[in-house]
Design a protein around this motif. Structure first.
Motif, PDB file in Angstrom:
ATOM      1  N   GLU A   1       0.826  -1.209   0.000  1.00 20.73           N
ATOM      2  CA  GLU A   1       0.000   0.000   0.000  1.00 20.73           C
ATOM      3  C   GLU A   1       0.857   1.254   0.000  1.00 20.73           C
ATOM      4  N   GLU A   2       1.892   1.264   0.861  1.00 21.04           N
ATOM      5  CA  GLU A   2       2.786   2.410   0.914  1.00 21.04           C
ATOM      6  C   GLU A   2       3.615   2.529  -0.361  1.00 21.04           C
ATOM      7  N   LEU A   3       4.085   1.408  -0.879  1.00 26.49           N
ATOM      8  CA  LEU A   3       4.866   1.438  -2.119  1.00 26.49           C
ATOM      9  C   LEU A   3       4.031   1.966  -3.276  1.00 26.49           C
ATOM     10  N   THR A   4       2.787   1.546  -3.358  1.00 20.44           N
ATOM     11  CA  THR A   4       1.891   2.034  -4.417  1.00 20.44           C
ATOM     12  C   THR A   4       1.690   3.537  -4.292  1.00 20.44           C
ATOM     13  N   ARG A   5       1.479   4.004  -3.062  1.00 21.48           N
ATOM     14  CA  ARG A   5       1.309   5.450  -2.850  1.00 21.48           C
ATOM     15  C   ARG A   5       2.542   6.214  -3.321  1.00 21.48           C
ATOM     16  N   ARG A   6       3.714   5.730  -2.971  1.00 21.91           N
ATOM     17  CA  ARG A   6       4.944   6.410  -3.370  1.00 21.91           C
ATOM     18  C   ARG A   6       5.117   6.429  -4.886  1.00 21.91           C
ATOM     19  N   LEU A   7       4.875   5.285  -5.513  1.00 22.79           N
ATOM     20  CA  LEU A   7       5.093   5.189  -6.960  1.00 22.79           C
ATOM     21  C   LEU A   7       4.085   6.024  -7.737  1.00 22.79           C
ATOM     22  N   LEU A   8       2.856   6.099  -7.259  1.00 23.54           N
ATOM     23  CA  LEU A   8       1.869   6.968  -7.911  1.00 23.54           C
ATOM     24  C   LEU A   8       2.254   8.436  -7.741  1.00 23.54           C
ATOM     25  N   ALA A   9       2.769   8.791  -6.568  1.00 22.16           N
ATOM     26  CA  ALA A   9       3.218  10.164  -6.334  1.00 22.16           C
ATOM     27  C   ALA A   9       4.390  10.506  -7.252  1.00 22.16           C
ATOM     28  N   ARG A  10       5.314   9.557  -7.405  1.00 14.05           N
ATOM     29  CA  ARG A  10       6.459   9.778  -8.297  1.00 14.05           C
ATOM     30  C   ARG A  10       6.002   9.913  -9.745  1.00 14.05           C
ATOM     31  N   ALA A  11       5.047   9.065 -10.137  1.00 13.25           N
ATOM     32  CA  ALA A  11       4.539   9.121 -11.510  1.00 13.25           C
ATOM     33  C   ALA A  11       3.912  10.480 -11.803  1.00 13.25           C
TER      34      ALA A  11
ATOM     35  N   HIS B   1       5.470  13.035 -14.383  1.00 15.11           N
ATOM     36  CA  HIS B   1       4.574  12.943 -15.542  1.00 15.11           C
ATOM     37  C   HIS B   1       4.753  11.619 -16.292  1.00 15.11           C
ATOM     38  N   ARG B   2       4.776  10.524 -15.523  1.00 17.63           N
ATOM     39  CA  ARG B   2       4.953   9.191 -16.108  1.00 17.63           C
ATOM     40  C   ARG B   2       3.583   8.537 -16.228  1.00 17.63           C
ATOM     41  N   ALA B   3       2.959   8.716 -17.372  1.00 15.37           N
ATOM     42  CA  ALA B   3       1.604   8.233 -17.565  1.00 15.37           C
ATOM     43  C   ALA B   3       1.510   6.712 -17.579  1.00 15.37           C
ATOM     44  N   ASP B   4       2.643   6.034 -17.841  1.00 17.39           N
ATOM     45  CA  ASP B   4       2.616   4.572 -17.922  1.00 17.39           C
ATOM     46  C   ASP B   4       2.627   3.907 -16.547  1.00 17.39           C
ATOM     47  N   ASP B   5       2.945   4.666 -15.482  1.00 18.47           N
ATOM     48  CA  ASP B   5       2.971   4.105 -14.127  1.00 18.47           C
ATOM     49  C   ASP B   5       1.591   4.230 -13.497  1.00 18.47           C
ATOM     50  N   THR B   6       0.647   3.428 -13.951  1.00 19.23           N
ATOM     51  CA  THR B   6      -0.698   3.432 -13.394  1.00 19.23           C
ATOM     52  C   THR B   6      -0.746   2.486 -12.190  1.00 19.23           C
ATOM     53  N   GLU B   7      -1.848   2.548 -11.453  1.00 18.23           N
ATOM     54  CA  GLU B   7      -1.980   1.669 -10.289  1.00 18.23           C
ATOM     55  C   GLU B   7      -1.976   0.207 -10.708  1.00 18.23           C
ATOM     56  N   ASP B   8      -2.568  -0.090 -11.873  1.00 16.53           N
ATOM     57  CA  ASP B   8      -2.591  -1.469 -12.359  1.00 16.53           C
ATOM     58  C   ASP B   8      -1.183  -1.947 -12.699  1.00 16.53           C
ATOM     59  N   VAL B   9      -0.410  -1.119 -13.379  1.00 17.05           N
ATOM     60  CA  VAL B   9       0.970  -1.475 -13.746  1.00 17.05           C
ATOM     61  C   VAL B   9       1.825  -1.651 -12.497  1.00 17.05           C
ATOM     62  N   ILE B  10       1.665  -0.752 -11.540  1.00 17.07           N
ATOM     63  CA  ILE B  10       2.429  -0.844 -10.294  1.00 17.07           C
ATOM     64  C   ILE B  10       2.078  -2.132  -9.558  1.00 17.07           C
ATOM     65  N   GLY B  11       0.797  -2.473  -9.543  1.00 21.39           N
ATOM     66  CA  GLY B  11       0.372  -3.718  -8.900  1.00 21.39           C
ATOM     67  C   GLY B  11       1.040  -4.935  -9.516  1.00 21.39           C
ATOM     68  N   LYS B  12       1.171  -4.922 -10.847  1.00 22.45           N
ATOM     69  CA  LYS B  12       1.822  -6.045 -11.531  1.00 22.45           C
ATOM     70  C   LYS B  12       3.308  -6.104 -11.212  1.00 22.45           C
ATOM     71  N   ARG B  13       3.949  -4.936 -11.126  1.00 23.87           N
ATOM     72  CA  ARG B  13       5.375  -4.895 -10.787  1.00 23.87           C
ATOM     73  C   ARG B  13       5.615  -5.439  -9.376  1.00 23.87           C
ATOM     74  N   LEU B  14       4.748  -5.068  -8.451  1.00 21.47           N
ATOM     75  CA  LEU B  14       4.901  -5.549  -7.078  1.00 21.47           C
ATOM     76  C   LEU B  14       4.623  -7.044  -6.979  1.00 21.47           C
ATOM     77  N   ALA B  15       3.628  -7.510  -7.728  1.00 23.61           N
ATOM     78  CA  ALA B  15       3.325  -8.952  -7.731  1.00 23.61           C
ATOM     79  C   ALA B  15       4.507  -9.739  -8.277  1.00 23.61           C
ATOM     80  N   LEU B  16       5.155  -9.201  -9.321  1.00 24.22           N
ATOM     81  CA  LEU B  16       6.330  -9.862  -9.892  1.00 24.22           C
ATOM     82  C   LEU B  16       7.469  -9.899  -8.882  1.00 24.22           C
ATOM     83  N   TYR B  17       7.643  -8.803  -8.153  1.00 24.07           N
ATOM     84  CA  TYR B  17       8.685  -8.763  -7.123  1.00 24.07           C
ATOM     85  C   TYR B  17       8.443  -9.854  -6.078  1.00 24.07           C
ATOM     86  N   HIS B  18       7.214  -9.961  -5.588  1.00 20.69           N
ATOM     87  CA  HIS B  18       6.914 -10.953  -4.548  1.00 20.69           C
ATOM     88  C   HIS B  18       7.107 -12.376  -5.054  1.00 20.69           C
TER      89      HIS B  18
END
Length: 222
Positions: free
Chosen positions: A119-129, A133-150
């Motif tokens: 939850e905190e990582l998603t908040r940070r990455l959305l804030a950074r996006a 102005h990184r339109a490709d870093d959506t919540e869905d994309v971030i969720g997939k990146r975190l799932a891949l990490y785990h």
């Protein structure tokens, strides 16, 4: 001292890697930067990287590990340690990097794990996006990146724990507080590294310290 970093996206790996390298006076071996430098200087490895990138392909492990090997050799020749950032991302990479370290007598002394919840990582990455102005870093994309990490990267943590070189830190706090704790832990680790063989060490978990002293708010991390 030789340190490698393991962290999910948004946990502050790049920020803390640079801080540690400056504190220890060692090279910050960031694989992303290595790739860009080799491409910019049109080295043999850089030309191989460019061929894969131009075809839209991932850079093979063999090329990345060759760059890491060169960086390890340079650090050893300079008589310094290193901070490795960006690899390993898979168990295969972890074992390959370990074999390189064994061959060169440059295996990591500490595997530093920056721990934070999704939850905190998603908040940070959305804030950074939004900030960058990184339109490709959506919540869905971030969720997939975190799932891949785990799924792929996080299992490496247990392997480093078994080797006795793991230090886990709570990365949910502001970068300055996390950095202070990391540097203090590394100073303690210096004496342990010199006096206790790797096989006799135990993982060190500092993630409970923030609760003991009170966690503060967090910031946008890289």
């Amino acid at each position: 001292m030789r340190v490698l970093l393991i962290a999910p996206p948004g946990a502050g790996k790049g920020t803390q890697g640079a801080l540690i390298a400056t504190h220890l006076g060692v090279p910050h071996i960031a694989t992303g930067d290595l790739l860009r430098e080799h491409v910019a200087h049109r080295t043999e490895l850089g030309r191989a990287v460019q061929q894969h990138l131009s075809r839209g392909e991932l850079v093979p492990d063999e090329i990345v590990l060759s760059m890491v090997r060169e960086a390890f050799i340079a650090a050893k020749n300079a008589g310094t340690g290193y901070v490795l950032d960006g690899i390993p991302r898979t168990m295969k990479q972890a074992r390959a990097a370990y074999q390189i370290g064994l061959e060169l007598d440059t295996t990591a002394d500490v595997a530093l794990h920056l721990q934070a919840d999704d939850e905190e990582l998603t908040r940070r990455l959305l804030a950074r996006a939004a900030l960058e102005h990184r339109a490709d870093d959506t919540e869905d994309v971030i969720g997939k990146r975190l799932a891949l990490y785990h799924e792929v990267t996080h299992p490496i943590v247990a392997w480093y724990g078994e080797r006795g070189i793991l230090v886990s830190v709570d990365a949910m706090r502001p970068a300055e507080a996390v950095g202070r704790e990391i540097l203090a832990a590394l100073e303690v680790m210096r004496s342990i590294i010199d006096s206790v063989p790797e096989h006799a060490r135990r993982p060190i978990d500092l993630t409970g310290l923030s609760a003991a002293f009170g966690a503060a708010g967090s910031t946008v991390e890289r």
